[in-house]
Design a protein around this motif. Structure first.
Motif, mmCIF file in Angstrom:
data_model
loop_
_atom_site.group_PDB
_atom_site.id
_atom_site.type_symbol
_atom_site.label_atom_id
_atom_site.label_comp_id
_atom_site.label_asym_id
_atom_site.label_seq_id
_atom_site.Cartn_x
_atom_site.Cartn_y
_atom_site.Cartn_z
ATOM 1 N N ARG A 196 0.875 -1.172 0.000
ATOM 2 C CA ARG A 196 0.000 0.000 0.000
ATOM 3 C C ARG A 196 0.911 1.219 0.000
ATOM 4 N NH1 ARG A 196 -5.422 0.695 3.171
ATOM 5 N NH2 ARG A 196 -6.153 2.483 1.991
ATOM 6 N N ILE A 197 0.810 1.995 -1.059
ATOM 7 C CA ILE A 197 1.660 3.167 -1.234
ATOM 8 C C ILE A 197 0.771 4.401 -1.100
ATOM 9 C CG2 ILE A 197 3.278 4.334 -2.772
ATOM 10 C CD1 ILE A 197 3.720 1.498 -4.041
ATOM 11 N N ARG A 198 1.085 5.223 -0.114
ATOM 12 C CA ARG A 198 0.274 6.415 0.179
ATOM 13 C C ARG A 198 1.059 7.683 -0.137
ATOM 14 N NH1 ARG A 198 -3.606 5.040 4.830
ATOM 15 N NH2 ARG A 198 -3.333 2.803 4.991
ATOM 16 N N GLY A 199 0.332 8.660 -0.647
ATOM 17 C CA GLY A 199 0.939 9.973 -0.851
ATOM 18 C C GLY A 199 2.037 9.990 -1.883
ATOM 19 N N PHE A 200 1.780 9.399 -3.053
ATOM 20 C CA PHE A 200 2.812 9.334 -4.086
ATOM 21 C C PHE A 200 2.626 10.365 -5.198
ATOM 22 C CE2 PHE A 200 -0.511 6.360 -5.211
ATOM 23 C CZ PHE A 200 -0.764 6.657 -6.542
ATOM 24 N N LEU A 201 1.518 11.077 -5.201
ATOM 25 C CA LEU A 201 1.280 12.061 -6.252
ATOM 26 C C LEU A 201 2.052 13.347 -5.993
ATOM 27 C CD1 LEU A 201 -2.600 11.791 -6.661
ATOM 28 C CD2 LEU A 201 -0.856 10.837 -8.181
ATOM 29 N N ALA A 202 2.565 13.936 -7.057
ATOM 30 C CA ALA A 202 3.174 15.264 -6.954
ATOM 31 C C ALA A 202 2.047 16.271 -6.710
ATOM 32 C CB ALA A 202 3.923 15.596 -8.241
ATOM 33 N N VAL B 276 -2.096 16.092 -7.711
ATOM 34 C CA VAL B 276 -3.213 16.116 -6.761
ATOM 35 C C VAL B 276 -4.308 17.033 -7.294
ATOM 36 C CG1 VAL B 276 -3.928 16.795 -4.430
ATOM 37 C CG2 VAL B 276 -1.793 15.524 -4.756
ATOM 38 N N ALA B 277 -3.916 18.186 -7.825
ATOM 39 C CA ALA B 277 -4.886 19.122 -8.390
ATOM 40 C C ALA B 277 -5.561 18.524 -9.625
ATOM 41 C CB ALA B 277 -4.204 20.441 -8.729
ATOM 42 N N LEU B 278 -4.792 17.869 -10.480
ATOM 43 C CA LEU B 278 -5.354 17.260 -11.690
ATOM 44 C C LEU B 278 -6.309 16.112 -11.363
ATOM 45 C CD1 LEU B 278 -2.212 17.111 -14.018
ATOM 46 C CD2 LEU B 278 -4.215 18.592 -14.274
ATOM 47 N N ALA B 279 -6.032 15.393 -10.298
ATOM 48 C CA ALA B 279 -6.851 14.230 -9.929
ATOM 49 C C ALA B 279 -8.290 14.623 -9.591
ATOM 50 C CB ALA B 279 -6.220 13.481 -8.760
ATOM 51 N N GLY B 280 -8.534 15.895 -9.367
ATOM 52 C CA GLY B 280 -9.882 16.366 -9.075
ATOM 53 C C GLY B 280 -10.771 16.477 -10.303
ATOM 54 N N HIS B 281 -10.209 16.319 -11.478
ATOM 55 C CA HIS B 281 -10.967 16.430 -12.722
ATOM 56 C C HIS B 281 -11.071 15.052 -13.383
ATOM 57 C CE1 HIS B 281 -10.601 20.745 -12.292
ATOM 58 N NE2 HIS B 281 -9.294 20.584 -12.118
ATOM 59 N N PRO B 282 -12.289 14.576 -13.673
ATOM 60 C CA PRO B 282 -12.470 13.210 -14.208
ATOM 61 C C PRO B 282 -11.621 12.894 -15.440
ATOM 62 C CG PRO B 282 -14.587 14.160 -13.634
ATOM 63 C CD PRO B 282 -13.569 15.250 -13.466
ATOM 64 N N LYS B 283 -11.529 13.805 -16.376
ATOM 65 C CA LYS B 283 -10.761 13.568 -17.603
ATOM 66 C C LYS B 283 -9.274 13.386 -17.279
ATOM 67 C CE LYS B 283 -10.907 15.409 -22.255
ATOM 68 N NZ LYS B 283 -11.232 16.603 -23.042
ATOM 69 N N ASP B 284 -8.737 14.262 -16.431
ATOM 70 C CA ASP B 284 -7.336 14.184 -16.043
ATOM 71 C C ASP B 284 -7.074 12.968 -15.158
ATOM 72 O OD1 ASP B 284 -6.703 16.530 -17.423
ATOM 73 O OD2 ASP B 284 -7.235 17.780 -15.703
ATOM 74 N N ARG B 285 -8.051 12.603 -14.358
ATOM 75 C CA ARG B 285 -7.902 11.441 -13.467
ATOM 76 C C ARG B 285 -7.670 10.174 -14.298
ATOM 77 N NH1 ARG B 285 -12.838 11.115 -10.838
ATOM 78 N NH2 ARG B 285 -12.275 13.056 -9.812
ATOM 79 N N VAL C 24 -4.499 -1.300 -7.761
ATOM 80 C CA VAL C 24 -5.747 -0.578 -7.547
ATOM 81 C C VAL C 24 -5.348 0.835 -7.143
ATOM 82 C CG1 VAL C 24 -7.893 -0.453 -6.237
ATOM 83 C CG2 VAL C 24 -6.912 -2.691 -6.799
ATOM 84 N N ILE C 25 -5.562 1.772 -8.051
ATOM 85 C CA ILE C 25 -5.114 3.140 -7.849
ATOM 86 C C ILE C 25 -6.319 4.016 -7.504
ATOM 87 C CG2 ILE C 25 -3.991 5.128 -8.939
ATOM 88 C CD1 ILE C 25 -2.579 3.011 -10.784
ATOM 89 N N ASP C 26 -6.251 4.693 -6.382
ATOM 90 C CA ASP C 26 -7.309 5.601 -5.942
ATOM 91 C C ASP C 26 -6.698 6.996 -5.845
ATOM 92 O OD1 ASP C 26 -9.313 7.062 -4.763
ATOM 93 O OD2 ASP C 26 -9.743 5.578 -3.190
ATOM 94 N N LEU C 27 -6.799 7.746 -6.927
ATOM 95 C CA LEU C 27 -6.179 9.064 -6.972
ATOM 96 C C LEU C 27 -6.858 10.054 -6.028
ATOM 97 C CD1 LEU C 27 -5.551 9.366 -10.810
ATOM 98 C CD2 LEU C 27 -3.913 8.782 -9.025
ATOM 99 N N SER C 28 -8.134 9.872 -5.761
ATOM 100 C CA SER C 28 -8.821 10.794 -4.857
ATOM 101 C C SER C 28 -8.265 10.690 -3.438
ATOM 102 C CB SER C 28 -10.328 10.542 -4.863
ATOM 103 O OG SER C 28 -10.613 9.255 -4.351
ATOM 104 N N ARG C 29 -7.703 9.533 -3.106
ATOM 105 C CA ARG C 29 -7.105 9.331 -1.775
ATOM 106 C C ARG C 29 -5.579 9.381 -1.821
ATOM 107 N NH1 ARG C 29 -9.368 4.201 0.924
ATOM 108 N NH2 ARG C 29 -8.100 5.055 2.588
#
Length: 121
Positions: free
Chosen positions: A41-47, A51-60, A96-101
């Motif tokens: 389980r890898i947490r907090g790996f997004l730059a 994190v900002a891009l992950a909030g948009h469905p297309k970018d996610r 299993v990637i959960d970008l929102s988390r």
């Protein structure tokens, strides 16, 4: 000389991979081995920008595809260590990637351990 557990070695390999390839140090890596499964389980790996891009469905969707490929590049490094330590091949892997988390669970399945049959004299 310090002896590392398999779990610690896999966490270190994952942390070093993210830092060297992406310039990001994950906030936490947990490794659990149980029977035929190894779960990272890898947490907090997004730059920060991701994190900002992950909030948009297309970018996610684009980010998810990108990180699926990243985990494919991490796999050979993990496989060598796992197979050497467990003496069993890895037969399946799934991320299993959960970008929102800002979280990923990477599941590796090992082949069953060979059954030892004792011979009667």
């Amino acid at each position: 000389m310090k002896i590392y557990s398999l779990e610690q070695r896999l966490a270190d390999i994952s942390r070093d991979f993210f830092q060297s390839k992406l310039g990001v140090k994950p906030k936490g890596i947990e490794v659990l081995q149980q029977a035929q499964l190894i779960v990272l389980r890898i947490r907090g790996f997004l730059a920060q920008a991701e994190v900002a891009l992950a909030g948009h469905p297309k970018d996610r969707k684009v980010l998810t595809t990108y990180y699926e490929r990243i985990f494919e590049n991490l796999y050979p490094l993990l496989r060598v260590v796992i197979q050497g330590a467990c003496q069993r091949p890895v037969i399946e892997r799934h991320a299993v990637i959960d970008l929102s988390r800002n979280d990923c669970v990477y599941i590796l399945t090992l082949a069953e351990a060979p059954t030892v049959i004792e011979r009667q004299p």
